[in-house]
Design an enzyme around this catalytic site. Sequence first.
Site, PDB file in Angstrom:
ATOM      1  N   GLU A 153       0.807  -1.223   0.000  1.00  0.00           N
ATOM      2  CA  GLU A 153       0.000   0.000   0.000  1.00  0.00           C
ATOM      3  C   GLU A 153       0.845   1.279   0.000  1.00  0.00           C
ATOM      4  O   GLU A 153       0.819   2.062   0.957  1.00  0.00           O
ATOM      5  CB  GLU A 153      -0.950   0.012   1.197  1.00  0.00           C
ATOM      6  N   GLU A 171      -5.177  -8.626   1.028  1.00  0.00           N
ATOM      7  CA  GLU A 171      -5.813  -8.239   2.289  1.00  0.00           C
ATOM      8  C   GLU A 171      -7.285  -8.010   2.055  1.00  0.00           C
ATOM      9  O   GLU A 171      -7.671  -7.290   1.125  1.00  0.00           O
ATOM     10  CB  GLU A 171      -5.240  -6.918   2.838  1.00  0.00           C
TER      11      GLU A 171
HETATM   12  O1  IFM Z   1      -4.004  -2.908   9.299  1.00  0.00           O
HETATM   13  C1  IFM Z   1      -3.991  -2.403   7.998  1.00  0.00           C
HETATM   14  C2  IFM Z   1      -2.822  -2.979   7.224  1.00  0.00           C
HETATM   15  O2  IFM Z   1      -1.611  -2.715   7.860  1.00  0.00           O
HETATM   16  C3  IFM Z   1      -2.773  -2.383   5.853  1.00  0.00           C
HETATM   17  N1  IFM Z   1      -4.034  -2.505   5.174  1.00  0.00           N
HETATM   18  C4  IFM Z   1      -5.224  -2.122   5.893  1.00  0.00           C
HETATM   19  C5  IFM Z   1      -5.255  -2.769   7.253  1.00  0.00           C
HETATM   20  C6  IFM Z   1      -6.520  -2.337   8.019  1.00  0.00           C
HETATM   21  O3  IFM Z   1      -6.535  -0.964   8.186  1.00  0.00           O
END
Ligand code: IFM
Length: 480
Positions: free
Chosen positions: A175, A380
């Site tokens: 990200e 994710e």
């Molecule tokens: O916890 C975060 C992660 O580190 C990166 N993506 C989003 C998740 C939830 O906010």
Amino acid sequence: MIEGEDDYRDSGLEFPADFVLGSATAAYQVEGAVREDGRGVSIWDTFSHTQGRILNGDTGDIADDHYHRLESDLDLMARLGLESYRFSIAWPRIQPAGSGAINERGVDFYARLVDGLLARGIRPIATLYHWDLPQALEDAGGWPNRDTASRFAEYASHVGNILGDRVSVWTTLNEPWCSAHLGYGSGVHAPGISNDLAALRAAHHLNLGHGLALQELRRAVTKPDAEYSVTLNFHVLRGEHETSPEAIRRIDAVGNRIFTGPMLRGAYPEDLFEDTASITDWSFVKATDLANISQPLDFLGVNYYSTNTVKMRDAAPATADDSRDPAITGSTWPGSRDVEFLDQPGPYTAMGWNIAPDGLEELLVSLHEQFPKLPLMITENGAAFDDVEIDGEVHDRDRIDYLRRHFTAAHRAMARGVDLRGYLVWSFLDNFEWNLGYAKRFGLVRVNYESLERTIKDSGRWFSELIATRRIPAPRGSER
Ligand code: IFM
């Protein structure tokens, strides 16, 4: 989201045998042990120890104590039946000051982690950078400084040499939007800087670091079938207002295409240059950068949680000198201060994020249409809810419902032709949720932050069943 027939609460849908099912964490969010075995200081250590930055003054000093509980956490992953585990490597454990010699004790931890995964038949997916920049590099200018990209490539080369015979999948960045825009734009993440130019420079140097690191990894890694990727968090944008198409274009440019352009097409979008012309002429992009950035990928990692609804502000755009209060200036996105983010229809997770599985389907299909040859993996997806532990059990029906809907969405995207290779649930453990500290729980496994005891939640069992049967489990009694 449409309730009823089309609410994405399917069950029984089957995932192919080679579809990767697993879970994910990140170093600073779970490891703790921040001052042990030669680890250097990261920007998140500094930030979390700065008063007022993190809810309740929480820090990652102890987090889930995963560093000391490695073996039992690995056993827990095996109990859940995870096929893959996505973790990140803390750069300051490998190179405490961000450059130069490697710290063998830090290396040893990740070697034990990877070996422990392999011994349990779990595929290691390693992310090189999940936001914990060595503080020494921030002191030298951080991601807005071009040299950080070269330091990142050097670090990638070291890690590739050390673990390149064993790791299945390499991910350069997690990200980068968060690193650039939350770290240097809005400043709600470490290092807490609010400067439009710094955010854009950071975005470019993250892109450059990604490309240079991929080249170093490919040189160092010896595992012949290792795969290479990057993980982006996409902004799925909506809006019915007559000005929404323009607002969507703006945020898509500075939020999504600022990364997919150089990484996947070898060029920044022209409209991004136009939107940000009052901030920079982008002369920090050097002649060979785009060729260096646009390296081949085996798949694109996709992080998805919710959607955004946008329109243009009615009032005149704020100037760059105005207060950064979004209520006054509109968004804190560089070049897009006159974009307004609107409330979204619920239901919501404990983060206040709207639950929109149709957004995931739409995103996967859209990425497939934009980049038809590029396989995708959900690296994710998951949800925070206000879990309650009663007598050693966590009946987190909301999370099961969220996952059911999103697995359904993923399946529907595959049925529409998307080459989706896997799905990693965020997160294996409850953990340090950045500026929100320990207030938000995303885990399939609950962590008691006093005793550090782990408890598998009902969602963890649900996911185990999905992995074992390769089908979305049928709802039980109270689940609907
Ligand atoms: O916890 C975060 C992660 O580190 C990166 N993506 C989003 C998740 C939830 O906010």
